[in-house]
Design an enzyme around this catalytic site. Sequence first.
Site, mmCIF file in Angstrom:
data_model
loop_
_atom_site.group_PDB
_atom_site.id
_atom_site.type_symbol
_atom_site.label_atom_id
_atom_site.label_comp_id
_atom_site.label_asym_id
_atom_site.label_seq_id
_atom_site.Cartn_x
_atom_site.Cartn_y
_atom_site.Cartn_z
ATOM 1 N N ALA A 61 2.222 11.553 40.730
ATOM 2 C CA ALA A 61 1.742 10.541 41.664
ATOM 3 C C ALA A 61 2.920 9.685 42.101
ATOM 4 C CB ALA A 61 0.697 9.675 40.979
ATOM 5 N N GLU A 123 2.809 10.512 31.683
ATOM 6 C CA GLU A 123 2.183 9.254 32.103
ATOM 7 C C GLU A 123 2.272 8.172 31.024
ATOM 8 O OE1 GLU A 123 0.103 12.343 34.680
ATOM 9 O OE2 GLU A 123 1.052 12.231 32.716
HETATM 10 C C1 LIG Z 1 -2.319 10.672 38.349
HETATM 11 C C2 LIG Z 1 -1.278 11.009 37.388
HETATM 12 O O1 LIG Z 1 -1.891 11.376 36.215
HETATM 13 C C3 LIG Z 1 -0.363 9.911 37.052
HETATM 14 C C4 LIG Z 1 -0.807 8.581 37.366
HETATM 15 C C5 LIG Z 1 1.053 10.227 37.463
HETATM 16 O O2 LIG Z 1 1.354 11.230 37.991
HETATM 17 S S1 LIG Z 1 2.219 9.045 37.080
HETATM 18 C C6 LIG Z 1 3.771 9.800 37.495
HETATM 19 C C7 LIG Z 1 4.141 10.805 36.472
HETATM 20 N N1 LIG Z 1 5.445 11.321 36.788
HETATM 21 C C8 LIG Z 1 6.523 10.959 36.103
HETATM 22 O O3 LIG Z 1 6.451 10.189 35.170
HETATM 23 C C9 LIG Z 1 7.858 11.536 36.511
HETATM 24 C C10 LIG Z 1 8.802 10.424 36.814
HETATM 25 N N2 LIG Z 1 10.076 10.907 37.294
HETATM 26 C C11 LIG Z 1 10.986 11.436 36.443
HETATM 27 O O4 LIG Z 1 10.790 11.589 35.255
HETATM 28 C C12 LIG Z 1 12.314 11.802 37.034
HETATM 29 O O5 LIG Z 1 12.514 11.053 38.177
HETATM 30 C C13 LIG Z 1 12.398 13.294 37.402
HETATM 31 C C14 LIG Z 1 11.262 13.687 38.246
HETATM 32 C C15 LIG Z 1 12.449 14.108 36.124
HETATM 33 C C16 LIG Z 1 13.758 13.508 38.192
HETATM 34 O O6 LIG Z 1 14.785 12.998 37.424
HETATM 35 P P1 LIG Z 1 16.260 12.895 38.084
HETATM 36 O O7 LIG Z 1 17.143 12.338 37.031
HETATM 37 O O8 LIG Z 1 16.581 14.170 38.691
HETATM 38 O O9 LIG Z 1 16.143 11.845 39.306
HETATM 39 P P2 LIG Z 1 15.712 10.335 39.245
HETATM 40 O O10 LIG Z 1 16.872 9.471 39.514
HETATM 41 O O11 LIG Z 1 14.938 10.072 38.030
HETATM 42 O O12 LIG Z 1 14.698 10.279 40.476
HETATM 43 C C17 LIG Z 1 15.187 10.436 41.781
HETATM 44 C C18 LIG Z 1 14.471 9.460 42.660
HETATM 45 O O13 LIG Z 1 13.071 9.804 42.677
HETATM 46 C C19 LIG Z 1 12.277 8.688 42.373
HETATM 47 N N3 LIG Z 1 11.076 9.176 41.681
HETATM 48 C C20 LIG Z 1 11.025 10.049 40.683
HETATM 49 N N4 LIG Z 1 9.746 10.291 40.311
HETATM 50 C C21 LIG Z 1 8.965 9.548 41.113
HETATM 51 C C22 LIG Z 1 7.554 9.364 41.249
HETATM 52 N N5 LIG Z 1 6.676 10.003 40.467
HETATM 53 N N6 LIG Z 1 7.109 8.500 42.178
HETATM 54 C C23 LIG Z 1 7.980 7.848 42.990
HETATM 55 N N7 LIG Z 1 9.345 7.974 42.921
HETATM 56 C C24 LIG Z 1 9.812 8.824 42.002
HETATM 57 C C25 LIG Z 1 13.190 7.847 41.469
HETATM 58 O O14 LIG Z 1 12.799 6.508 41.451
HETATM 59 C C26 LIG Z 1 14.535 8.024 42.162
HETATM 60 O O15 LIG Z 1 14.529 7.190 43.268
HETATM 61 P P3 LIG Z 1 15.773 6.377 43.638
HETATM 62 O O16 LIG Z 1 16.181 5.604 42.455
HETATM 63 O O17 LIG Z 1 16.834 7.395 44.002
HETATM 64 O O18 LIG Z 1 15.345 5.501 44.776
#
Ligand SMILES: C[C@H](O)[C@H](C)C(=O)SCCNC(=O)CCNC(=O)[C@H](O)C(C)(C)COP(=O)([O-])OP(=O)([O-])OC[C@H]1O[C@@H](n2cnc3c(N)ncnc32)[C@H](O)[C@@H]1OP(=O)([O-])[O-]
Length: 720
Positions: A61, A123
């Site tokens: 998300a 999450e």
């Molecule tokens: C309904 C549902 O159940 C629920 C409620 C959800 O789904 S909750 C959401 C669950 N998802 C997560 O927990 C994954 C979170 N992301 C990560 O773990 C990592 O990002 C990555 C995917 C492993 C990539 O790592 P990276 O090292 O290659 O790059 P980065 O520097 O980290 O990220 C690169 C850029 O992408 C942005 N970004 C990454 N994931 C994002 C996300 N889910 N939403 C918005 N922005 C995101 C981050 O802020 C950065 O932006 P900027 O700083 O460049 O402006």
Amino acid sequence: MAQYSRISGSVGLITLKSLPVNALGAVVRQGIVDSLKTALQDPKVTSVVICGQNGVFCGGADIKEFGDSESGPPLIPMIHAIEAGNKPMVAAIEGFALGGGLELALGCHYRIAHSKARLGLPEVTLGLLPAAGGSQRLPRLIGVPAALDLIITGRHVTAAEALQLGIVDQVTDHHTVDAAVKFALSVAGRPLDARRISSYSCPPVSGDLDALFEEVMRKVRRGARGAIAPVACVQAVRAAATLPYARGMERERELMATLFTSGQARALQYSFFAQRAVSRWSTPSGARWDASAPKPVRKVAVIGLGTMGRGIAVALAQAGFPVVSVETQEKQLTEAKRAVSQMLERGAKRRGVAAPLDKMSYSSNIQAVADVDLVIEAVFEDMGLKKKIFQQLSAVCKPDALLCTNTSSLDVDQLASQTRNPELVVGMHFFAPAHVMKLLEVVYGPRSSPQALATAMQLGKKMGKVSVAVGNCPGFVGNRMLKAYVEQAFFLLEEGATPELVDSALEEFGFSMGFFKVSDLSGLDVGWKVRKEDGLALPGVSTGPSARIRQGRRYSPLGDLLCQRGRFGQKTGSGWYQYGKPGGRVATPDPWLHSFLEEYRAQHGLVPRRIDPQEVLERCLYALINEGFRILEDGIAAGPEDIDCIYVFGYGWPHYRGGPMFYAAMVGLPKVLERLEHYYRAHPDVPDLQPCSLLRRLVASGSPPVQKWKEAIKKLHSQL
Ligand SMILES: C[C@H](O)[C@H](C)C(=O)SCCNC(=O)CCNC(=O)[C@H](O)C(C)(C)COP(=O)([O-])OP(=O)([O-])OC[C@H]1O[C@@H](n2cnc3c(N)ncnc32)[C@H](O)[C@@H]1OP(=O)([O-])[O-]
């Protein structure tokens, strides 16, 4: 957005397109819904593949949209529509499928992953739970115990483990979308009922289900130390194991509602973005991350193989660098070789990879570092010794080699002045154990070049560290703030508290250990040595008012008095607590110490009073936060995110409280200011309690949200 096309004649291809991680924002969801409708209505289409652009499936998300009002088609019905579709849906997983991204894939009938892909439901690390069916579908697909492990920890699994767990149906080393299209063509027309995971029941568990959940919940509550998301995750999976799918989804929604608006979720999401913000560093002199190219670092060296040096060498080798380790003491060198090899083998075993022993080379001669690109000095914390080492390094190393020091408090610029190229000297302050702790304070001096700073920051990132750029001052950021916290803990003992009271208040707040237990663990003599060097700890026992005054301010010699009695903590069997024997680990309240405190108070004419846990928290944490504002005012840290990452990843600040500065914003700056004024009126001889002018000015400017402090501080500085 999401793009639709028909390929290979009969395969509908839905491509998620939203840089950088194809997060499921409102526009992407709308694109998926529209594409799905087209694919299901197109008679030529017999199966559908869902993939992401740029070699990434989906990062979940869109966290950036969490604060916004709900817009676009909701996620859960969208995934239901995919699962209910009458044509095989195949997810082509490249890069990563995390959170809502994996939930989207679990809604598909088949999942094909590239061998380098990572999958997970992280999450819980954002203070949430898998709320798009993940907590209900994953247990049905892979069983309760395996699902509990992934959902409670939020850990990512490799494609190989995902195949072994049954999350994916196929792993490919080739072009994933091509493999998925080929697979989709092969399953076209097959019945799908058996592929709709929501229709499954959870596989039976061996043993009693209730007993399993009670045991897991007991462990989770103990480990969570007040974090609410892990507990809700267990409750959601329990619903999957005990309720029909639809009722389970209701339970998932209820539990998510309790988490989504919680302060903990906001703190953890703030911390998620803070970790990314600190990599975009800047300094008061105008140097910036995007204007300073790091130097290439191919070979590194570590000088001094004590506890810190060994950990740093291991972390460098694990990051793939050839490491030259130098220790002049032969005996220490032999021991270090053995210890480093063991640490590398243990780490490799845990990660299921080969131990990088071949990366290590050892020498007792500093000449051995003549050809390295970067050196990290980690010898004993003594300025004289470090100066000598930097003189030697400056003579031996390549002219453009970076010289870094792991000092935790000494003046980096004084060490720079021992070298030919002071612009190539920075601090790289690791935290023990250096191959485990995520924090790295990268300390730039007035003469450190932006390129030197950029190089050290990039090296930290390659070592998997949360690297934070900070200015050179006594104690840098972490230890400088800690001084104010420690002082209050001592003063609270003088005024009537006990170590148990102070520690239980801090542990109730979420710290894994209160200050006095940590002090006993790390050894009281460590702090004593620093206080002696700073001229604070004086020999012998003095009485009278001067006994508790140093450099014109209140001082508590309590720690010094314990050290004079040989009570160094666990290593001597007693300190602030009793441990039964030297090296004992279990802290028990010590009647001797209670009577020692009473005698001490009587000797110094101190009348003990009842102190409540709230005062302990306010005095210790607000004094630390106040010093944080001074650090922001001095420009030693660029923003609150820097301070908060330092405390969460280096000082055990409870992650679900975001960090000291975020916590201050949550409490409310006017409240923090009012409490500090209250305590400063009561203790005018404690300058650390005098509210920092930056705090006053932020309150006067309406207490902007923490995410806005950086620009507010810039504006306030420009008005000066
Ligand atoms: C309904 C549902 O159940 C629920 C409620 C959800 O789904 S909750 C959401 C669950 N998802 C997560 O927990 C994954 C979170 N992301 C990560 O773990 C990592 O990002 C990555 C995917 C492993 C990539 O790592 P990276 O090292 O290659 O790059 P980065 O520097 O980290 O990220 C690169 C850029 O992408 C942005 N970004 C990454 N994931 C994002 C996300 N889910 N939403 C918005 N922005 C995101 C981050 O802020 C950065 O932006 P900027 O700083 O460049 O402006």
